[in-house]
Design a protein around this motif. Structure first.
Motif, short mmCIF file in Angstrom:
data_model
loop_
_atom_site.label_atom_id
_atom_site.label_comp_id
_atom_site.label_asym_id
_atom_site.label_seq_id
_atom_site.Cartn_x
_atom_site.Cartn_y
_atom_site.Cartn_z
N THR A 139 0.81 -1.22 0.00
CA THR A 139 0.00 0.00 0.00
C THR A 139 0.84 1.27 0.00
N LEU A 142 0.66 3.67 3.19
CA LEU A 142 -0.58 4.27 3.66
C LEU A 142 -1.05 3.62 4.95
N ALA A 148 -4.46 7.40 -1.66
CA ALA A 148 -3.17 7.80 -2.22
C ALA A 148 -3.17 9.28 -2.57
N ASN A 151 2.25 10.26 -3.88
CA ASN A 151 3.22 9.34 -3.28
C ASN A 151 4.58 9.50 -3.97
N GLY A 194 -2.33 3.29 -2.51
CA GLY A 194 -1.05 3.99 -2.48
C GLY A 194 -0.47 4.26 -3.85
N LYS A 195 -1.27 4.15 -4.89
CA LYS A 195 -0.78 4.29 -6.27
C LYS A 195 -1.77 5.10 -7.09
N ASN A 196 -1.24 5.91 -8.01
CA ASN A 196 -2.12 6.55 -8.97
C ASN A 196 -2.31 5.63 -10.17
#
Length: 290
Positions: A139, A142, A148, A151, A194-196
């Motif tokens: 994650t 996070l 997110a 990051n 935790g990601k785009n």
């Protein structure tokens, strides 16, 4: 690269389906608001080919607080009923809290799906004590139930997957040290968490790097935001076709578990991939043979 938990076994190009059963009433897509709703959803999923049922009591994203006791009350009765009804199906509990993991295992769960990357480090010990499996998720640092935002992962495949793999390896080692059986550890790179969208796409693009490792890989991509943003959909209701396209890529890259809201469609996607790969005969092959 394979796992075996309570008679359910899978690996690259031999994947199984994990069906989502959400007891939370504010889930981003579908909810099973009552125990009866959950049991009906589970019955349908098993009939359509699910080998794992994942029972969750707390929405992954932001929302009203749910105590551990409230979460246990939501998931434990369903887990107990399903474990008795479907002894050949692996029952999973989607939780990030050790007290819930212990209650779920006591109720009959054989897998703990820790969606929040060991935020409670005692979850691994709970899985080991109960001799159940554990899903380790990435994650990006996070804390549970957060989103997110800017990051530090890069946007290229070369940046993203090594960071994901390093984070998962730390969790895998922690699970082993806690005493979880090696073949009962599953890794989830966790697109969207935790990601785009660029980063989630990079994870999918380089998934083969992860599936070539020492633990089976799960993909939880069903109707997620990154899939929608790739095609410009406005909500989860119209993301099925895009999800199935991503699912086929994940299966071909070696994912051992596909977590989904749509069991029948996912079953077809898997059958097409393994059929084209020559690993499973057609269900009905009559064209040109009669």
């Amino acid at each position: 690269m394979t796992f075996r938990i309570r008679g359910v076994e899978a690996g690259p190009l031999q994947p199984v389906i994990m069906a989502v059963i959400n007891r939370s009433t504010d889930s981003f897509y579908t909810s099973a608001a009552t125990v009866d709703d959950a049991l009906c959803s589970a019955e349908e999923a098993v009939r359509e080919g699910a080998r794992i049922l994942d029972i969750g009591g707390v929405r992954a994203g932001r929302g009203p607080a749910v105590s551990a006791d409230e979460e246990i009350a939501l998931v434990a009765p369903v887990i107990s009923a399903l474990a008795k009804e479907y002894p050949d199906v692996l029952i999973s509990c989607d939780t990030y809290r050790a007290p819930v993991a212990r209650a779920a295992a006591e109720a009959g769960a054989g897998l703990i799906n820790d969606t929040w990357a060991g935020a409670d480090p005692d979850v691994a010990h709970a899985a080991a004590e109960a001799e159940v499996g554990l899903v380790c998720s990435h994650t990006g640092g996070l804390t549970p139930r957060t989103d997110a935002h800017r990051n530090r992962l890069g946007l290229s495949s070369a940046d993203v997957m090594p960071a994901v793999m390093a984070g998962l390896e730390r969790l895998r080692v922690r699970a082993l040290e806690a005493g979880v059986d090696e073949r009962a550890i599953i890794l989830d790179p966790t697109p969207d968490f935790g990601k785009n969208t660029y980063q989630s796409a990079a994870v999918m693009r380089d998934l083969g790097m992860l599936t070539a490792g020492e633990s089976a890989v799960m993909l939880a991509i069903s109707r997620k935001d990154f899939v929608g943003e790739l095609v410009g959909s406005q909500g989860p209701d119209d993301r099925l076709a895009a999800t199935i396209a991503a699912t086929a890529l994940a299966v071909d890259a070696g994912a051992a578990i596909i977590r989904t809201h749509d069991t029948a469609e996912t079953r077809q996607a898997i059958d097409v991939v393994v059929g084209i790969r020559g690993l499973k005969p057609p269900v009905s092959a009559q064209r040109g043979l009669r």
